[in-house]
Design an enzyme around this catalytic site. Structure first.
Site, PDB file in Angstrom:
ATOM      1  N   SER A 226       0.826  -1.207   0.000  1.00 53.48           N
ATOM      2  CA  SER A 226       0.000   0.000   0.000  1.00 53.48           C
ATOM      3  C   SER A 226       0.863   1.261   0.000  1.00 53.48           C
ATOM      4  O   SER A 226       1.885   1.332   0.674  1.00 53.48           O
ATOM      5  CB  SER A 226      -0.892  -0.005   1.246  1.00 53.48           C
ATOM      6  OG  SER A 226      -1.692   1.150   1.260  1.00 53.48           O
TER       7      SER A 226
ATOM      8  N   GLY B 217       1.572  11.589   3.691  1.00 53.51           N
ATOM      9  CA  GLY B 217       0.478  12.067   4.530  1.00 53.51           C
ATOM     10  C   GLY B 217      -0.892  11.534   4.120  1.00 53.51           C
ATOM     11  O   GLY B 217      -1.903  12.225   4.232  1.00 53.51           O
ATOM     12  N   LEU B 218      -0.899  10.274   3.643  1.00 54.19           N
ATOM     13  CA  LEU B 218      -2.162   9.590   3.315  1.00 54.19           C
ATOM     14  C   LEU B 218      -3.035  10.341   2.314  1.00 54.19           C
ATOM     15  O   LEU B 218      -4.259  10.359   2.427  1.00 54.19           O
ATOM     16  CB  LEU B 218      -2.980   9.312   4.592  1.00 54.19           C
ATOM     17  CG  LEU B 218      -2.336   8.385   5.631  1.00 54.19           C
ATOM     18  CD1 LEU B 218      -3.271   8.224   6.834  1.00 54.19           C
ATOM     19  CD2 LEU B 218      -1.999   7.019   5.052  1.00 54.19           C
TER      20      LEU B 218
ATOM     21  N   ASN C 202      -4.688   0.236   8.768  1.00 52.27           N
ATOM     22  CA  ASN C 202      -3.451   1.017   8.861  1.00 52.27           C
ATOM     23  C   ASN C 202      -3.402   1.780  10.184  1.00 52.27           C
ATOM     24  O   ASN C 202      -3.870   2.918  10.276  1.00 52.27           O
ATOM     25  CB  ASN C 202      -3.368   1.979   7.674  1.00 52.27           C
ATOM     26  CG  ASN C 202      -2.043   2.702   7.614  1.00 52.27           C
ATOM     27  OD1 ASN C 202      -1.206   2.589   8.516  1.00 52.27           O
ATOM     28  ND2 ASN C 202      -1.836   3.447   6.541  1.00 52.27           N
TER      29      ASN C 202
ATOM     30  N   CYS D 242       0.658   4.491  10.261  1.00 51.16           N
ATOM     31  CA  CYS D 242       1.232   5.532   9.409  1.00 51.16           C
ATOM     32  C   CYS D 242       1.920   6.574  10.277  1.00 51.16           C
ATOM     33  O   CYS D 242       1.282   7.203  11.119  1.00 51.16           O
ATOM     34  CB  CYS D 242       0.183   6.210   8.543  1.00 51.16           C
ATOM     35  SG  CYS D 242       0.927   7.509   7.523  1.00 51.16           S
TER      36      CYS D 242
ATOM     37  N   LYS E  21      -1.952  -3.795  10.058  1.00 46.25           N
ATOM     38  CA  LYS E  21      -0.582  -3.424   9.676  1.00 46.25           C
ATOM     39  C   LYS E  21       0.158  -2.874  10.883  1.00 46.25           C
ATOM     40  O   LYS E  21      -0.225  -1.850  11.447  1.00 46.25           O
ATOM     41  CB  LYS E  21      -0.603  -2.391   8.546  1.00 46.25           C
ATOM     42  CG  LYS E  21       0.788  -2.122   7.961  1.00 46.25           C
ATOM     43  CD  LYS E  21       0.701  -1.381   6.630  1.00 46.25           C
ATOM     44  CE  LYS E  21       2.032  -1.345   5.932  1.00 46.25           C
ATOM     45  NZ  LYS E  21       1.916  -0.810   4.557  1.00 46.25           N
TER      46      LYS E  21
ATOM     47  N   GLY F  45       8.949  -4.909   3.856  1.00 44.73           N
ATOM     48  CA  GLY F  45      10.017  -4.087   4.420  1.00 44.73           C
ATOM     49  C   GLY F  45      11.307  -4.318   3.652  1.00 44.73           C
ATOM     50  O   GLY F  45      12.111  -5.156   4.019  1.00 44.73           O
ATOM     51  N   GLY F  46      11.467  -3.614   2.545  1.00 39.32           N
ATOM     52  CA  GLY F  46      12.734  -3.646   1.816  1.00 39.32           C
ATOM     53  C   GLY F  46      12.936  -4.785   0.853  1.00 39.32           C
ATOM     54  O   GLY F  46      14.055  -5.054   0.427  1.00 39.32           O
TER      55      GLY F  46
ATOM     56  N   THR G 284       8.857  -0.068  -1.808  1.00 40.19           N
ATOM     57  CA  THR G 284       9.794   0.887  -2.395  1.00 40.19           C
ATOM     58  C   THR G 284      10.438   0.398  -3.690  1.00 40.19           C
ATOM     59  O   THR G 284      10.712   1.194  -4.588  1.00 40.19           O
ATOM     60  CB  THR G 284      10.878   1.223  -1.351  1.00 40.19           C
ATOM     61  OG1 THR G 284      10.218   1.722  -0.185  1.00 40.19           O
ATOM     62  CG2 THR G 284      11.850   2.270  -1.855  1.00 40.19           C
TER      63      THR G 284
END
Lengths: 313, 260
Positions: free
Chosen positions: A21, A72-73, A127, A130, A165, A243-244, A266
């Site tokens: 997401s 910021g969503l 979520n 965040c 999450k 995560g990565g 990412t």
């Protein structure tokens, strides 16, 4: 033979690879680059009851083997997501995991009640982690009592399974995981970003307009692996790990730690074709390692009954 | 269509202080149609730098299947790129964004092209397209000092060209606006790329009387419109929820379309 299909609460996945997401919008842009049908699932961008513009720019800053973001969503709000974004994804035979966010428990409940009725939404991702919004977000994700409460409230209204999450910005991740499990969570997704900062060399001021941001990318992979390793041994609900992740090897490592599926975040920015590439490479890698199916990898790091896979090789 | 290709370095040279001209070849060039578009470049192997670097296209040569970029080696990523040698390959994603539309200027009319620093390069392909269409071009190009001036002769070959430097070491001392203020008012269209204060000055001075098109710069993540790193407010809803993404809605906008 399909070596990659995975069944999780609400989710019938042809493979365990899904974009995370916030890194894939609502699929429109990546849909111009490749056929989204090949994905295991899609975790769409966080939806809040009202539209949100998000934070001022700069919203991203690069770090060593990672990046900070403070978007910021930003999202068009529940009504528009239900009217425009989700129906457009109907053309694909891919389960959608809707990420839901808000500033108060009622916001989560509102979004969960409505969005879980959409036919292609097969699960929710709650979520509560965040780090980039002033109210809500991470405050729900760092207190086990509050986390359990919001999980219970969402479970009470959702028509599909709920995955929570988790934030890595806590001292005791196991306590958080057990709290949301007790609250009725059907699964966990972890980890969200780690809070970080960077300063501009010339001005000495934060690069991000929001000052702090969430760290993602390969830099955080060892943290994610460690947390999944701890949590997967302490709960009885499945984990979608993130995560990565950049490669098929990374995916296997997450499975070894205890994940049952993974999300790629990412890496989509570095290589927009990374998800298809990983999906193609996984069976080859599994064969090389001596596995018949990817599910054999889950929890291998701690499951003492698991045989060495490569005895078959 | 957006493509990802390992493109071969045809040439790379430093043409001014820390300013590099890089020409790449590959089939991706056939997708490049508009001046002002950009490419997203992986400047190193491995995870550092992790993100791509958006760099504007300064010239497209379809006959030879090559395109050229002019960039400043300022941070880690662009420094690494500047060290890449001929015949090695660079990972390119593109072409991205919506560039300038030269056709808005009419043959026989005059267009003013305003560039600031590393905003100058995309104007070169634009100027070539405009002159081909029969549009007269005037260039006003601003730089920090004489050492960082580039492409002066190339632009001069296409039309009237004025150079400004902040320290006065070359051309007129001052900013591009100092020259534009005293130019004859013969142009109908303005195309500009450069620092935001420069774009803001042009917008407020000429939005009402000229056709003004501005190319924006912003830190980007994905470059394709998915990550929402490079959004800006629209001018008709400056504090609301309406937005444009610089990477995929822009980088070129009509003056008055977005909040600068």
């Amino acid at each position: 033979m399909n070596m990659l299909d995975i069944q999780l609460p609400g989710l019938d996945l042809k493979n365990p690879i899904m974009p995370a997401s916030g890194c894939f919008g609502f699929g429109k842009e990546f849909g111009n680059l490749y056929d989204l049908n090949i994905l295991g699932a899609i975790m769409v961008k966080a939806t809040t009851p009202e539209p949100r513009f998000g934070n001022p720019t700069p919203r991203v800053a690069e770090t060593s083997s990672g990046m900070l973001n403070a978007i910021g969503l930003q999202n068009p709000g529940l009504t528009n997501v239900m009217k425009d974004e989700l129906p457009r994804l109907n053309q694909f035979d891919v389960p959608i995991i809707a990420n839901i966010a808000g500033s108060q428990v009622e916001d989560y409940v509102t979004v969960a009640r409505e969005i879980s009725k959409v036919s292609n939404v097969k699960a929710l991702e709650l979520n509560i982690s965040c780090p980039n919004v002033k109210e809500g977000g991470i405050t729900f994700g760092t207190d086990p009592v509050v986390a359990r409460k919001v999980t219970e409230a969402v479970k009470a209204v959702s028509e599909v399974p709920v995955y929570v999450k988790l934030s890595p910005n806590v001292t005791n991740i196991v306590e958080m995981a057990q709290a949301v499990e007790a609250g009725g969570a059907d699964g966990l997704t972890m980890i969200n970003t780690l809070m970080g900062m960077r300063f501009d060399m010339k001005t000495g001021k934060p690069i991000l307009a929001n000052k702090t941001g969430g760290l993602s990318g390969p830099a955080i992979k060892p943290v994610a692996i460690r947390m999944i390793y701890e949590v997967s041994q302490a709960v009885n609900i499945p984990i979608i790990g993130m995560g990565g992740i950049m490669t098929a090897e990374d995916v296997i490592e997450f499975f070894y730690a205890g994940a049952s599926a993974v999300a790629v975040g990412t890496a989509n920015f570095t290589d927009p074709f990374v998800c298809p590439k990983i999906i193609e490479e996984l069976p080859v890698l599994l064969k090389k390692l001596g596995f018949n199916h990817i599910s054999e990898c889950t929890g291998r790091s701690w499951n003492k009954h698991a045989q060495f896979a490569n005895h078959r090789a | 269509m957006i493509k990802n290709e390992a493109m071969k370095i045809v040439s790379q040279q430093e043409i001014a202080e820390s300013i590099y001209e890089l020409t790449l070849s590959g089939s991706l060039v056939s997708e490049m149609n508009q001046p002002g578009q950009f490419v997203h470049i992986k400047t190193g192997n491995g995870y550092e730098p992790l993100l791509r670097r958006p760099i504007s296209i300064s010239a497209i040569d379809k006959e030879n299947n090559t395109f050229t970029m002019v960039y400043r080696a300022e941070g880690k990523g662009t420094f690494l790129l500047s060290q890449a040698k001929n015949d090695t390959e660079i990972d390119v994603l593109g072409p991205l964004g919506n560039g300038f539309t030269p056709e808005v200027a009419i043959s026989g009319e005059t267009a003013l092209l305003v560039g600031g620093g590393i905003g100058v390069p995309p104007l070169y392909e634009l100027s070539k397209r405009l002159t081909k269409l029969g549009v007269n071009v005037i260039h006003v190009l601003g730089f920090q000092n004489a050492a960082t001036v580039f492409y002066e002769e190339k632009f001069r070959a296409l039309g009237e060209t004025y150079i400004t430097t902040v320290d006065g070491s070359h051309g007129t001392k001052g900013f591009v606006t100092d020259v534009i203020d005293i130019l004859s008012n013969s142009y109908t269209t303005i195309f500009a790329c450069g620092p935001t204060p420069m774009l803001r000055a042009l917008e407020s001075a000429y939005k009402e009387t000229k056709e003004v098109f501005l190319s924006l710069e912003e830190r980007m993540g994905c470059g394709i419109g998915a990550c929402f790193a490079c959004v800006c407010h629209t001018a008709d809803d400056p504090t609301g929820f309406q937005y444009k993404k610089v990477c995929s809605d822009g980088p070129v906008f009509r003056a008055g379309e977005v909040v600068l």
